[in-house]
Scaffold this active site. Structure first.
Site, PDB file in Angstrom:
ATOM      1  CG  LEU A 290       2.929   3.564   3.444  1.00 22.93           C
ATOM      2  CD1 LEU A 290       3.596   2.237   3.791  1.00 22.93           C
ATOM      3  CD2 LEU A 290       2.404   3.526   2.015  1.00 22.93           C
ATOM      4  CG  ASP A 291      -4.183   4.897   4.063  1.00 26.23           C
ATOM      5  OD1 ASP A 291      -3.856   6.100   4.039  1.00 26.23           O
ATOM      6  OD2 ASP A 291      -4.993   4.391   3.264  1.00 26.23           O
ATOM      7  NE  ARG A 292      -5.285   2.043  12.559  1.00 23.18           N
ATOM      8  CZ  ARG A 292      -6.373   1.973  13.327  1.00 23.18           C
ATOM      9  NH1 ARG A 292      -6.575   2.874  14.270  1.00 23.18           N
ATOM     10  NH2 ARG A 292      -7.260   1.042  13.132  1.00 23.18           N
TER      11      ARG A 292
ATOM     12  CB  THR B  67      -1.144   0.621   4.029  1.00 22.74           C
ATOM     13  OG1 THR B  67      -2.471   0.955   3.631  1.00 22.74           O
ATOM     14  CG2 THR B  67      -0.368   0.137   2.817  1.00 22.74           C
TER      15      THR B  67
ATOM     16  NE  ARG C   5      -8.220   1.847   2.950  1.00 25.99           N
ATOM     17  CZ  ARG C   5      -8.024   2.125   4.233  1.00 25.99           C
ATOM     18  NH1 ARG C   5      -6.913   2.730   4.632  1.00 25.99           N
ATOM     19  NH2 ARG C   5      -8.915   1.783   5.131  1.00 25.99           N
TER      20      ARG C   5
END
Length: 215
Positions: free
Chosen positions: A61-63, A65, A162
């Site tokens: 997951l993105d940092r 999120t 996003r």
């Protein structure tokens, strides 16, 4: 983007563990995997492996999120789960607060994405060279300056949710990359991986795991 990496120090939140699977609730602000350089070494996989040395990465997951992430605790599980992700057999549900009032109650964004090389890690829509990216969405409720939506990605491109939300005119609140002005005015990226559905590597039973939305 804030250059100082100062991840939260909350204890590991374990959702489920057995011989093959480990599911955790990743906090916002913590990298999934280490970045380049010693200062970016603290990450979820490092914290998980401190407690479960055999844990293997499946996805990330993105940092910024938060939410459900699965790790494999055996090579067999890593192969099995890796194939499920690759063949799009897993189902993911996210919850997000997006800027503005989304008038339609539900819809689908089908816009191909590719990395924006001069501005990486940003992604952008490219109808010629982009890879297929599809997101279903549904309005949950209207708030003051935002709309709470559930997002159902059909593909797993980098920054997909996003970029897709920004492209329909409703960037995710607090997004340091894709939101501007008032839309950036939030304590964090308002995106949370709420639910993950997959088949258990041993026996193939369908299972569903969720993590409560923190915003």
């Amino acid at each position: 983007m804030d250059d100082v990496y100062n991840p939260p120090q909350d204890p590991l939140k374990i959702i489920h563990s057995d011989h093959h699977l480990l599911l955790v609730d990743k906090p916002s602000g913590l990298l999934s995997v280490p970045g380049k350089g010693e200062h970016l070494a603290d990450c979820l996989i490092a914290r998980v492996q401190a407690a479960f040395p055999e844990a293997l990465l499946i996805h990330r997951l993105d940092r910024d999120t938060s939410g459900v992430m699965v790790f494999a605790l055996s090579k067999h599980a890593q192969r099995h789960l890796g194939l499920q992700f690759e063949k799009r057999q897993t189902k993911k549900t996210y919850i997000a607060r997006v800027f503005g009032r989304v008038e339609q109650r539900e819809g689908t964004v089908d816009l191909p994405l590719i990395v924006d090389w001069p501005n990486r890690p940003l992604q952008h829509v490219d109808h010629e060279n982009g890879k297929e990216a599809i997101t279903d969405w549904r309005v949950v409720k209207y708030e003051d300056v935002s709309t709470r939506v559930r997002l159902y990605p059909k593909t797993g491109r980098s920054h997909q949710l996003r970029v897709h939300m920004r492209e329909i005119g409703h960037p995710i609140m607090g997004d340091p990359f894709y939101a501007t002005g008032e839309a950036r005015d939030a304590p964090r990226l308002m995106l949370h991986a709420e639910k993950l559905q997959l088949r258990h590597p041993e026996g193939g039973k369908g299972m569903s795991f969720s993590a409560k939305c923190p915003f």
